[in-house]
Every structure is written in structure tokens, then in C-alpha cells.
Design a protein around this motif. Structure first.
Motif, PDB file in Angstrom:
ATOM      1  N   ARG A 253       1.015  -1.257   0.085  1.00 18.56           N
ATOM      2  CA  ARG A 253      -0.069   0.150  -0.164  1.00 18.56           C
ATOM      3  C   ARG A 253       0.957   1.255  -0.054  1.00 18.56           C
ATOM      4  O   ARG A 253       0.446   2.274  -0.466  1.00 18.56           O
ATOM      5  CB  ARG A 253      -0.819   0.050   1.120  1.00 18.56           C
ATOM      6  N   ALA A 254       2.000   1.301   0.771  1.00 22.20           N
ATOM      7  CA  ALA A 254       2.822   2.517   0.792  1.00 22.20           C
ATOM      8  C   ALA A 254       3.458   2.346  -0.598  1.00 22.20           C
ATOM      9  O   ALA A 254       3.692   3.701  -1.147  1.00 22.20           O
ATOM     10  CB  ALA A 254       3.877   2.231   1.792  1.00 22.20           C
ATOM     11  N   TRP A 256       2.144   1.740  -3.663  1.00 24.30           N
ATOM     12  CA  TRP A 256       1.208   2.225  -4.337  1.00 24.30           C
ATOM     13  C   TRP A 256       0.854   3.855  -4.066  1.00 24.30           C
ATOM     14  O   TRP A 256       0.583   4.536  -4.873  1.00 24.30           O
ATOM     15  CB  TRP A 256      -0.098   1.367  -4.097  1.00 24.30           C
ATOM     16  N   GLN A 257       1.067   4.121  -2.944  1.00 28.34           N
ATOM     17  CA  GLN A 257       0.694   5.676  -2.639  1.00 28.34           C
ATOM     18  C   GLN A 257       2.050   6.338  -3.268  1.00 28.34           C
ATOM     19  O   GLN A 257       1.860   7.504  -3.697  1.00 28.34           O
ATOM     20  CB  GLN A 257       1.091   5.916  -1.116  1.00 28.34           C
ATOM     21  N   LEU A 258       3.270   5.729  -3.585  1.00 33.65           N
ATOM     22  CA  LEU A 258       4.217   6.477  -4.339  1.00 33.65           C
ATOM     23  C   LEU A 258       4.123   6.230  -5.732  1.00 33.65           C
ATOM     24  O   LEU A 258       5.171   6.716  -6.510  1.00 33.65           O
ATOM     25  CB  LEU A 258       5.478   5.813  -3.574  1.00 33.65           C
ATOM     26  N   LYS A 261       3.174   0.751  -9.166  1.00 31.14           N
ATOM     27  CA  LYS A 261       2.152  -0.042  -9.493  1.00 31.14           C
ATOM     28  C   LYS A 261       2.532  -0.859 -10.709  1.00 31.14           C
ATOM     29  O   LYS A 261       2.037  -0.436 -11.910  1.00 31.14           O
ATOM     30  CB  LYS A 261       0.650   0.307  -9.331  1.00 31.14           C
TER      31      LYS A 261
END
Length: 265
Positions: A253-254, A256-258, A261
């Protein structure tokens, strides 16, 4: 015999200890340069002996996954020039060697059915490299050979009865009591390192469990008992990976926030 054990202990102290990425104490007798030379030489030999897959789509897919994983390695490895080769081999296998070498067999693409599952395998193999498992294994074999030779000499000097039988027992003990469990430790550690690596790169960590479920289905009935193997049984790997899934999901999740993907198709 006490003198032999003392000598082995001195060798271990002189060799020095390292710590793996998971915090496990290691013995490494060889320099990084030497291991890189050995890895590069082995890889060049493989390229001469095995057929290399030339399909551009397959190569682009595998290299795409490799690039995402390499970007998450410690800087000394991430800045290294990596060579990724797809071999036209039917076995479901992949490997990574010191010196920045990654090999993937085409047979693995039938078992690792998407980018997440293939990232689990490749992350696992790269995990062996950054944990210096090759150095540890070569060092272990050197020390085992030294210990067995020293024991043989001591028994011969002491004129011990049944010397050959004792040496056979020592050999079996070294194999099943040290070498094989040591291999299973490496495999389990590489599973954990690979899981974290793929998650940091933005791959779905659940793909690692799905991969080993596929491996279990593909190889059912063809494996030796776990205690006689260098690799843990698939269910053991699945249980180990599942226990780490919460932390891996947070890493994903961290990522993906950056904006990490991967879309390796």
C-alpha cells in the motif's frame, strides 16, 4: 577431538561473522569480488550450454518484473549492472547469482501465471543474492570438508577401531544434520526477503502464496520428505509467507501511494 573442535572454532572466529537481512548470524569466508567472479563465470557457462529464449515479448515481460524488483534493492545492488536472461528450459525454475545475474526458465511461466507470482519467484532468487547465501553455502562446505578431514586424521593417528564406519556416520551427520537444514533456512529466509521486496515494488504479495499453491499442484507426489530436502515443503512455505502477509500488504500500500504499481504484461 577437542583440539580439532578448537581449531574449527578458531577458523570461525578468524572468518568473522556477518548478519543477514533478517538478522541471522552468518559465516562468510569469501570476498564479494570473488563471489561475483564465480557467479559471472557460472552464468556465462550456462549461456553456452542452454538455449536462450529470443521471443521479445517474453523477454520484455521478465525484464520488466526484474527492473521493478532491482529498483528496491539496497543501493550497492540496485546500482549494479544486472543481466537478465530467459532460458528455453521446461523446468519451473529461476535463479540469481552474485555478480548481478538473473536466469528464468520458460517452464516457470506456465506455473507463475501472472506478474505477481513471477515477481515472488524472482524476488526470492534475488533474496538469495542480497543475503549472501552463496557465500555462506560455499563457506559452510569448506568448513565441513575441513572438519571431516581433521576428524579422519585424528582417528587415524589414534588408531581408532571402526574408523571407516565412524567417518561414514560423520559424513551422514554432516549431510542431514547440517547441510540440508542449512539449505532450508536459506530458502525460508529468501522467501521472506522476496516477499518484502515484491511488496516494496508494488506487486501483490498474495501472489507468493498463489505461486506455491501452483507449485504444490504441479509437483505433488514427486518430492522427497522435507527432512531430506534442501527446500521446505510447499505448505511450510505457504504457512510462513501467510504469517508475514500483514506487513507485506502494508509495504504494498505504501508503494502504491508512491505510484509504484507495476504493469508488466
Amino acid at each position: 577431538m577437542k583440539q580439532i573442535l578448537l581449531i574449527v572454532g578458531i577458523v570461525l572466529v578468524i572468518a568473522g561473522c556477518k548478519t543477514s537481512p533478517t538478522g541471522r548470524t552468518q559465516i562468510a569466508l569469501y570476498s564479494d569480488q570473488k563471489m561475483n567472479e564465480m557467479g559471472s563465470a557460472s552464468f556465462e557457462q550456462m549461456k553456452k550450454e542452454q538455449t536462450i529464449e529470443d521471443d521479445p515479448v517474453t523477454n520484455a515481460y521478465v525484464k520488466c518484473i526484474a527492473n521493478h524488483l532491482i529498483a528496491e534493492l539496497p543501493s550497492n545492488y540496485a546500482n549494479q549492472q544486472w543481466e537478465v536472461v530467459v532460458f528455453k528450459e521446461p523446468s519451473a525454475n529461476a535463479f540469481a547469482l552474485p555478480g548481478g545475474k538473473i536466469g528464468v526458465h520458460t517452464g516457470l511461466l506456465k506455473v507463475a501465471k501472472n506478474q505477481h507470482q513471477l515477481a515472488a519467484v524472482m524476488g526470492h532468487e534475488v533474496g538469495h543474492v542480497i543475503a549472501e547465501h552463496s557465500n555462506e553455502r560455499v563457506s559452510q562446505n569448506s568448513l565441513l570438508q575441513f572438519g571431516l578431514q581433521a576428524s579422519s586424521t585424528a582417528l587415524q593417528m589414534g588408531n581408532v577401531e571402526y574408523r571407516n564406519a565412524i567417518m561414514q556416520g560423520l559424513g551422514l551427520g554432516a549431510q542431514y544434520g547440517v547441510a540440508l537444514p542449512f539449505g532450508r533456512t536459506h530458502e525460508s529466509e529468501a522467501d521472506v526477503i522476496g516477499l518484502e521486496l515484491m511488496a516494496k515494488a508494488g506487486f501483490e504479495p498474495e501472489g507468493s502464496v498463489a505461486l506455491w499453491e501452483n507449485m504444490e499442484a504441479a509437483s505433488s507426489g514427486n518430492r522427497p520428505p522435507e527432512f531430506m530436502s534442501t527446500h521446505p515443503a510447499p505448505q511450510s512455505r505457504i504457512d510462513n509467507l501467510s504469517s508475514k502477509m500483514g506487513g507485506a500488504s502494508q509495504l504494498k500500500r505504501a508503494a502504491w501511494q508512491l505510484g509504484k504499481k507495476p504493469q508488466c504484461m
